[in-house]
Motif scaffolding. Structure first.
Motif, PDB file in Angstrom:
ATOM      1  N   ALA A 353      34.016 -32.540 -50.132  1.00  0.00           N
ATOM      2  CA  ALA A 353      34.824 -33.722 -50.906  1.00  0.00           C
ATOM      3  C   ALA A 353      36.323 -33.819 -50.033  1.00  0.00           C
ATOM      4  CB  ALA A 353      35.164 -33.303 -52.301  1.00  0.00           C
ATOM      5  N   PRO A 354      36.770 -34.775 -50.052  1.00  0.00           N
ATOM      6  CA  PRO A 354      37.982 -34.869 -49.106  1.00  0.00           C
ATOM      7  C   PRO A 354      39.155 -34.524 -49.923  1.00  0.00           C
ATOM      8  CG  PRO A 354      37.268 -37.316 -49.934  1.00  0.00           C
ATOM      9  CD  PRO A 354      36.428 -36.108 -50.527  1.00  0.00           C
ATOM     10  N   HIS A 355      38.964 -33.373 -50.429  1.00  0.00           N
ATOM     11  CA  HIS A 355      40.351 -32.790 -51.148  1.00  0.00           C
ATOM     12  C   HIS A 355      40.449 -31.499 -50.307  1.00  0.00           C
ATOM     13  CE1 HIS A 355      39.933 -35.317 -54.469  1.00  0.00           C
ATOM     14  NE2 HIS A 355      38.696 -35.361 -54.461  1.00  0.00           N
ATOM     15  N   TYR A 356      41.766 -30.919 -50.181  1.00  0.00           N
ATOM     16  CA  TYR A 356      42.217 -29.839 -49.666  1.00  0.00           C
ATOM     17  C   TYR A 356      43.397 -29.503 -49.930  1.00  0.00           C
ATOM     18  CZ  TYR A 356      44.777 -32.491 -46.331  1.00  0.00           C
ATOM     19  OH  TYR A 356      45.543 -33.347 -45.770  1.00  0.00           O
ATOM     20  N   GLN A 357      43.854 -28.127 -49.759  1.00  0.00           N
ATOM     21  CA  GLN A 357      44.883 -27.604 -49.902  1.00  0.00           C
ATOM     22  C   GLN A 357      45.292 -26.687 -48.706  1.00  0.00           C
ATOM     23  OE1 GLN A 357      46.251 -26.263 -53.817  1.00  0.00           O
ATOM     24  NE2 GLN A 357      47.859 -27.776 -53.582  1.00  0.00           N
ATOM     25  N   ILE A 358      46.444 -26.480 -48.050  1.00  0.00           N
ATOM     26  CA  ILE A 358      46.757 -25.699 -47.050  1.00  0.00           C
ATOM     27  C   ILE A 358      47.493 -24.597 -47.791  1.00  0.00           C
ATOM     28  CG2 ILE A 358      47.657 -25.199 -44.862  1.00  0.00           C
ATOM     29  CD1 ILE A 358      46.881 -28.287 -44.431  1.00  0.00           C
ATOM     30  N   VAL A 359      47.224 -23.274 -47.732  1.00  0.00           N
ATOM     31  CA  VAL A 359      48.108 -22.472 -48.274  1.00  0.00           C
ATOM     32  C   VAL A 359      48.652 -21.348 -46.948  1.00  0.00           C
ATOM     33  CG1 VAL A 359      48.222 -20.456 -49.872  1.00  0.00           C
ATOM     34  CG2 VAL A 359      46.673 -22.283 -50.265  1.00  0.00           C
ATOM     35  N   LEU A 360      49.940 -21.389 -47.077  1.00  0.00           N
ATOM     36  CA  LEU A 360      50.547 -20.508 -46.069  1.00  0.00           C
ATOM     37  C   LEU A 360      50.971 -19.279 -46.545  1.00  0.00           C
ATOM     38  CD1 LEU A 360      52.532 -23.464 -44.240  1.00  0.00           C
ATOM     39  CD2 LEU A 360      50.389 -22.388 -43.527  1.00  0.00           C
ATOM     40  N   THR A 361      50.856 -18.275 -45.946  1.00  0.00           N
ATOM     41  CA  THR A 361      51.343 -16.888 -46.346  1.00  0.00           C
ATOM     42  C   THR A 361      51.835 -16.156 -45.224  1.00  0.00           C
ATOM     43  OG1 THR A 361      49.105 -16.118 -46.075  1.00  0.00           O
ATOM     44  CG2 THR A 361      49.734 -16.718 -48.387  1.00  0.00           C
ATOM     45  N   ARG A 362      52.384 -14.903 -45.236  1.00  0.00           N
ATOM     46  CA  ARG A 362      52.654 -14.236 -44.133  1.00  0.00           C
ATOM     47  C   ARG A 362      52.049 -12.920 -44.286  1.00  0.00           C
ATOM     48  NH1 ARG A 362      58.424 -15.014 -43.362  1.00  0.00           N
ATOM     49  NH2 ARG A 362      57.647 -16.728 -42.317  1.00  0.00           N
ATOM     50  N   LEU A 375      33.588 -28.774 -52.541  1.00  0.00           N
ATOM     51  CA  LEU A 375      32.184 -29.113 -52.161  1.00  0.00           C
ATOM     52  C   LEU A 375      32.132 -30.614 -52.887  1.00  0.00           C
ATOM     53  CD1 LEU A 375      29.842 -26.193 -52.947  1.00  0.00           C
ATOM     54  CD2 LEU A 375      30.448 -27.096 -50.457  1.00  0.00           C
ATOM     55  N   ALA A 376      31.278 -31.314 -52.358  1.00  0.00           N
ATOM     56  CA  ALA A 376      30.872 -32.693 -52.912  1.00  0.00           C
ATOM     57  C   ALA A 376      30.205 -32.506 -54.180  1.00  0.00           C
ATOM     58  CB  ALA A 376      30.180 -33.232 -51.971  1.00  0.00           C
ATOM     59  N   ALA A 377      30.288 -33.284 -55.152  1.00  0.00           N
ATOM     60  CA  ALA A 377      29.665 -32.942 -56.372  1.00  0.00           C
ATOM     61  C   ALA A 377      28.276 -32.809 -56.344  1.00  0.00           C
ATOM     62  CB  ALA A 377      29.788 -34.340 -57.301  1.00  0.00           C
ATOM     63  N   GLU A 378      27.212 -33.371 -55.434  1.00  0.00           N
ATOM     64  CA  GLU A 378      26.008 -33.007 -55.435  1.00  0.00           C
ATOM     65  C   GLU A 378      25.514 -31.636 -54.510  1.00  0.00           C
ATOM     66  OE1 GLU A 378      27.718 -35.413 -54.255  1.00  0.00           O
ATOM     67  OE2 GLU A 378      27.369 -35.388 -52.052  1.00  0.00           O
ATOM     68  N   ALA A 379      26.614 -31.102 -54.110  1.00  0.00           N
ATOM     69  CA  ALA A 379      26.240 -29.846 -53.196  1.00  0.00           C
ATOM     70  C   ALA A 379      25.757 -28.747 -54.191  1.00  0.00           C
ATOM     71  CB  ALA A 379      27.326 -29.724 -52.328  1.00  0.00           C
ATOM     72  N   ARG A 411      34.244 -25.038 -55.953  1.00  0.00           N
ATOM     73  CA  ARG A 411      33.262 -25.776 -56.604  1.00  0.00           C
ATOM     74  C   ARG A 411      33.961 -27.227 -56.542  1.00  0.00           C
ATOM     75  NH1 ARG A 411      31.775 -20.788 -58.444  1.00  0.00           N
ATOM     76  NH2 ARG A 411      29.682 -20.166 -57.913  1.00  0.00           N
ATOM     77  N   SER A 412      32.915 -28.106 -57.038  1.00  0.00           N
ATOM     78  CA  SER A 412      33.391 -29.482 -57.054  1.00  0.00           C
ATOM     79  C   SER A 412      34.332 -29.591 -58.322  1.00  0.00           C
ATOM     80  CB  SER A 412      32.023 -30.585 -57.338  1.00  0.00           C
ATOM     81  OG  SER A 412      32.531 -31.639 -57.651  1.00  0.00           O
ATOM     82  N   GLY A 413      35.632 -30.067 -57.992  1.00  0.00           N
ATOM     83  CA  GLY A 413      36.390 -30.460 -59.338  1.00  0.00           C
ATOM     84  C   GLY A 413      37.435 -29.185 -59.044  1.00  0.00           C
TER      85      GLY A 413
END
Ligand code: DLL
Length: 433
Positions: A353-362, A375-379, A411-413
């Protein structure tokens, strides 16, 4: 076109108009704003030095921090009583940036937004579902008054209450959806889970902006809704939405309204002006704003200018898609990464799915980046499949952007959904110490 005469001026007419308006704007700012007077004096320049458009290059830039330093009303050319409206944007730290409008400014803004919407293919009589946030953010009210000025029926829903939005889109038969691209995606998903065929809605056109988005996301939104998705640009310091907009004909670059703004591209390191066509930071000077004129405002937005003629017949130069901001560019182990590059990759990746988050750590002295994707809903979503997918994505991301990162497939959602501007980057480095 909303204003054919203005939108099709010859380049020579535009240049003459710009110079005349530039002189007036700078003279007015110099006469009325102590902060600007001090700055120009310190740089050894005066309004009379503006004998050509190129002479502007000798003038100092304006930074966002100056609005904070003169908070709340120190940059206005008129007494507070002459302002009809204030808007503000909250930065990541400290005081908000406050902008103000005279009656003339509000009128100009409505005209520019009406012009932008018409350029996007919106027509008088259309039902415009406006899901940009109403309030201090300029998106909601900017699109609202522009659509009214064009003669549309505005549905002022603002952001949130997404199931209700889907219902209203159906029941009122909206022709146009105005929202951030990330919120549009959220609406599409919620609609799909409600069992609504979003392609069967009456919607014809989406006017999306306020955050960077990619061509891949455009394709996705166009397919999900069965619409033409148009890019709209603006920023509160300059006027709000309506500084530039793509035309429905070409969908390739945003016509920047040059009778009201002067656009330059600079190298953000050397601060030198760059020739047309080279990528760099967009700098904007307002030519007709009354309350808050901006002289060479550094937007931090990275783009290029395109002066090739456009099939739509408008003569105003195009600002190509803003790929990201100078200050949200991530430098990961020396490599420059824009969140929108990651978005473009994920939208096209099968099964995601076109959702994402980038997490930066050190991790010790080094920055570490992990990318959380969904994941897309159907995967399928068993642990083995998730791990295999993560491996594949890590490998492809490495070859595309050149950075090794951790990939977490959810997982989706599972990732947060946007109701306005999406938060793409979670920077935990400061708290990690
Ligand atoms: O986002 C105004 C707006 C509202 C534009 C609705 C379009 C639609 P600010 O909150 O001041 O104003 O944020 C301005 O958002 O400098 C860019 O970094 C980003 N931005 C705005 N439009 C686009 C776009 C509104 N089409 C900041 N593409 C700007 C990429 C955009 N980035």
């Amino acid at each position: 076109m909303f204003d054919r005469t203005a939108e099709c001026l010859s380049r020579a007419e535009l240049a003459a108009l710009q110079l005349d308006r530039l002189k007036k704007t700078v003279a007015r700012a110099y006469a009325n704003v102590a902060h600007i007077r001090r700055k120009l004096d310190a740089a050894g320049v005066k309004p009379e030095h503006l004998t050509s458009l190129d002479a502007l290059e000798r003038f100092p830039f304006t930074l966002k921090s100056e609005l904070r330093d003169t908070y709340p009303f120190g940059m206005f050319t008129v007494p507070r009583e002459n302002l009809l409206r204030l808007h503000a944007s909250s930065g990541t730290t400290g005081r908000p940036t406050v902008v103000g409008y005279t009656r003339g400014d509000l009128d100009l803004w409505s005209d520019l937004m009406a012009r932008s919407l018409a350029c996007a293919g919106v027509r008088p009589g259309d039902v415009v579902h406006n899901a940009y946030g109403y309030g201090l953010f300029t998106g909601g009210l900017g699109a609202h008054y522009g659509a009214e000025r064009l003669g549309c029926t505005v549905v002022p829903v603002s952001g949130g209450g997404t199931e209700r939005q889907v219902m209203l889109l159906q029941d009122f038969g909206a022709d146009v959806l105005c929202s951030t691209p990330s919120y549009a995606l959220n609406i599409a998903e919620v609609g799909e889970t409600m069992g609504v065929d979003m392609r069967k809605l009456r919607l014809r056109c989406g006017v999306f902006g306020a955050e960077p988005w990619s061509e891949a996301m455009r394709r996705d939104l166009q397919t999900r809704f069965g619409i033409k998705a148009i890019d709209l640009y603006g920023l509160s310091e300059i006027v709000g939405p309506g500084v530039a907009c793509e035309c429905a004909e070409a969908q390739n670059g945003l016509h920047g309204w040059e009778d009201h703004f002067l656009f330059e591209i600079i190298d953000p390191k050397t601060l030198e002006r760059l020739p047309t066509g080279e990528p760099g930071e967009l700098v904007i000077t307002t030519l007709t704003k009354e309350a808050l004129p901006m002289i060479r405002y550094r937007t931090r937005d990275i783009t290029t200018l395109n002066d090739e003629p456009c099939v739509c017949g408008r003569t105003h130069r195009r600002i190509m898609r803003v790929t990201g901001r100078d200050d949200d560019m991530l430098i990961i182990r020396g490599i420059n990464v824009f969140p929108s590059q990651i978005e473009a990759f994920l939208v096209d990746f099968p099964g995601l799915a076109p959702h994402y988050q980038i997490v930066l750590t050190r991790e010790g002295p080094l920055d570490a980046m992990s990318v959380e994707v969904e994941l897309a809903a159907e995967a399928p979503s068993d642990e083995r499949f998730l791990a295999k997918k993560a491996d594949e994505i890590r490998h492809h991301l490495k070859s595309m952007i050149g950075v090794t990162c951790t990939v977490i497939v959810k997982r989706s959602g599972a990732l947060p959904r946007s109701q306005g501007k999406a938060v793409r980057v979670k920077d935990l480095r400061k708290t990690a110490g």
